[in-house]
Every structure is written in structure tokens, then in C-alpha cells.
Design a protein around this motif. Structure first.
Motif, mmCIF file in Angstrom:
data_model
loop_
_atom_site.group_PDB
_atom_site.id
_atom_site.type_symbol
_atom_site.label_atom_id
_atom_site.label_comp_id
_atom_site.label_asym_id
_atom_site.label_seq_id
_atom_site.Cartn_x
_atom_site.Cartn_y
_atom_site.Cartn_z
ATOM 1 N N ARG A 37 0.830 -1.211 0.000
ATOM 2 C CA ARG A 37 0.000 0.000 0.000
ATOM 3 C C ARG A 37 0.864 1.262 0.000
ATOM 4 O O ARG A 37 0.616 2.202 -0.786
ATOM 5 C CB ARG A 37 -0.923 -0.009 1.221
ATOM 6 N N LYS A 38 1.884 1.296 0.842
ATOM 7 C CA LYS A 38 2.763 2.470 0.919
ATOM 8 C C LYS A 38 3.576 2.628 -0.361
ATOM 9 O O LYS A 38 3.832 3.758 -0.801
ATOM 10 C CB LYS A 38 3.683 2.355 2.131
ATOM 11 N N THR A 39 3.973 1.514 -0.966
ATOM 12 C CA THR A 39 4.717 1.578 -2.221
ATOM 13 C C THR A 39 3.851 2.152 -3.330
ATOM 14 O O THR A 39 4.296 3.000 -4.107
ATOM 15 C CB THR A 39 5.226 0.170 -2.621
ATOM 16 N N ARG A 40 2.612 1.702 -3.391
ATOM 17 C CA ARG A 40 1.702 2.202 -4.424
ATOM 18 C C ARG A 40 1.445 3.704 -4.249
ATOM 19 O O ARG A 40 1.345 4.443 -5.232
ATOM 20 C CB ARG A 40 0.379 1.431 -4.386
ATOM 21 N N ARG A 41 1.361 4.121 -2.993
ATOM 22 C CA ARG A 41 1.118 5.534 -2.728
ATOM 23 C C ARG A 41 2.347 6.384 -3.083
ATOM 24 O O ARG A 41 2.232 7.434 -3.718
ATOM 25 C CB ARG A 41 0.741 5.739 -1.259
ATOM 26 N N LYS A 42 3.523 5.924 -2.693
ATOM 27 C CA LYS A 42 4.752 6.693 -2.918
ATOM 28 C C LYS A 42 5.142 6.753 -4.388
ATOM 29 O O LYS A 42 5.640 7.766 -4.877
ATOM 30 C CB LYS A 42 5.902 6.108 -2.097
ATOM 31 N N TYR A 43 4.903 5.636 -5.094
ATOM 32 C CA TYR A 43 5.330 5.559 -6.500
ATOM 33 C C TYR A 43 4.114 5.501 -7.434
ATOM 34 O O TYR A 43 4.124 4.802 -8.438
ATOM 35 C CB TYR A 43 6.226 4.337 -6.704
ATOM 36 N N LYS A 44 3.098 6.254 -7.066
ATOM 37 C CA LYS A 44 1.854 6.254 -7.834
ATOM 38 C C LYS A 44 2.087 6.618 -9.294
ATOM 39 O O LYS A 44 1.538 5.996 -10.210
ATOM 40 C CB LYS A 44 0.866 7.225 -7.194
ATOM 41 N N LYS A 45 2.929 7.622 -9.537
ATOM 42 C CA LYS A 45 3.192 8.069 -10.901
ATOM 43 C C LYS A 45 3.890 6.980 -11.715
ATOM 44 O O LYS A 45 3.533 6.719 -12.864
ATOM 45 C CB LYS A 45 4.049 9.340 -10.883
ATOM 46 N N ILE A 62 11.943 -0.011 -7.633
ATOM 47 C CA ILE A 62 10.769 -0.170 -6.772
ATOM 48 C C ILE A 62 10.765 -1.567 -6.150
ATOM 49 O O ILE A 62 10.461 -1.734 -4.960
ATOM 50 C CB ILE A 62 9.468 0.086 -7.561
ATOM 51 N N LYS A 65 13.150 -1.560 -3.312
ATOM 52 C CA LYS A 65 12.582 -0.882 -2.145
ATOM 53 C C LYS A 65 11.678 -1.826 -1.355
ATOM 54 O O LYS A 65 11.728 -1.885 -0.130
ATOM 55 C CB LYS A 65 11.787 0.349 -2.592
ATOM 56 N N ARG A 69 12.282 -3.297 2.455
ATOM 57 C CA ARG A 69 11.286 -3.071 3.505
ATOM 58 C C ARG A 69 10.830 -4.381 4.127
ATOM 59 O O ARG A 69 10.436 -4.424 5.303
ATOM 60 C CB ARG A 69 10.091 -2.304 2.933
#
Length: 199
Positions: A37-45, A62, A65, A69
Motif C-alpha cells: 500500500r505504501k509503495t503504491r502511494r509513494k510511486y503512484k506516478k 521499486i 525498495k 522493507r
């Protein structure tokens, strides 16, 4: 309760030399949910509108990362590698369903069941008979000396972030043998990887 997410990489025909299974074991699947969830939010673009994170479609940095984690959580990774040059050593290797289940049983040999366990396998079988045969073979090969309850379900990875993590693990393991690139699998600290049918 423990949760095990399983995926494979490579294929059983002639397109790749290696076929691998990767599994991640956790007692807290919410930690895996949080990472994705945090990965999708941080690397949304960078991820765009993709419905899930997969090894073959996600940028390398990604993936790294996510794997880094992972080391901040309580997990264990188990994997098996089949070099298909040794496929002649496996009975009925011409039947891909049986071959798939046989290699998966070697993965099960490396998994210790210490609690009630839910196993989620990335779905690749559609016929109920094939699913039933896989479940029976897999469960019978687990190290489950205390006979804890084990449930196996076959699901689409879009519905389970744990399966998306398992995809990245299997992909990383596959890269290490098929592409001779171990930079991804080396990031996974708590792992047990075994080559099968090498003897």
C-alpha cells in the motif's frame, strides 16, 4: 495463525531453462499489505494504473525498495529451483500438472508448520480435480508433525498483496538463475533456497 503465499516463475516447457517456486511465510499479513500500500502511494506516478505489483512489469528500483522493507518485518522465504536439464529424473515429467505438483512438493518439504496455517497459491489451475490433487500432494509433504490445521486456497494475486510479494520473490529467484542476476534475491535476508533433482 501463519500465512504462506506461494508463486512460481519460469515455465515448464522449453522457453526457459529454470522453473522456480517462491514462498513467503508470515504471521502478520497486514505487514505485507502495508508495504504494498505504501509503495503504491509513494510511486503512484511510476506504477500508473496497474492493478497489482508484479516482477516483470515493475521498475527494478521499486522492487528493491519492497524487498528491503520486507527485512523490517517478521518473515521467512523458502524457495526451490528446478534446472530443467534434470527434468528426466522426475517421474511423469511429460504431464505438466503432475510435474508442477511434484516440484511444489519439494517446496513443501522445506516448510515447517508450527501453527494453524492458511496457504494461498497464485492461481494457475482451473479444474477442481487438478486443484484437489495439488492440495493433497502439497499438504502431505509439509513438515507438520503436530498435525496443525492447514487450509490451501488458489487465488488471483490482485486480491492478495501477499501473493504480489510472493511474485516478486519468485521473480527475484528466477533472475538469479535464468539471468545470473542475484542483486534482487540477495536483498532477502531470511531465506532458504534449495536446488531440487540435482543428485
Amino acid at each position: 495463525m501463519d500465512y504462506i503465499y506461494i508463486d512460481e516463475s519460469g515455465e515448464l516447457g522449453k522457453q526457459t531453462r529454470y522453473f522456480v517456486f517462491g514462498a513467503i511465510i508470515t504471521n502478520n499479513p497486514k505487514e505485507l499489505d502495508s508495504i504494498i500500500r505504501k509503495t503504491r502511494r509513494k510511486y503512484k506516478k511510476q506504477l500508473g494504473n496497474t492493478s497489482e505489483i508484479k516482477g516483470y512489469t515493475t521498475d527494478d528500483y521499486i522492487i528493491k525498495k519492497i524487498l528491503n522493507r520486507l527485512n523490517n518485518t517478521n518473515y521467512k522465504v523458502v524457495g526451490v529451483i528446478l534446472d530443467k536439464n534434470n527434468i528426466y529424473k522426475i517421474p511423469k515429467s511429460y504431464d505438466y500438472n503432475i510435474l508442477y505438483d511434484t516440484v511444489a512438493s519439494k517446496l513443501a518439504n522445506g516448510i515447517n508448520i508450527n501453527n494453524i496455517t492458511s496457504i494461498i497459491v497464485d492461481k494457475c489451475k482451473n479444474k477442481q480435480e487438478e486443484i484437489t490433487n495439488f492440495n493433497k500432494t502439497f499438504i502431505s509433504n509439509l513438515n507438520n508433525t503436530n498435525n496443525h490445521t492447514v487450509d490451501v486456497k488458489h487465488a488471483n494475486s490482485i486480491h492478495y498483496t501477499g501473493l504480489q510479494v510472493a511474485d516478486l520473490i519468485a521473480w527475484s529467484l528466477f533472475q538469479s538463475v535464468e539471468r545470473e542476476n542475484s542483486e534482487f534475491i540477495d536483498l532477502i535476508e531470511n531465506k532458504s533456497i534449495k536446488r531440487v533433482y540435482e543428485e
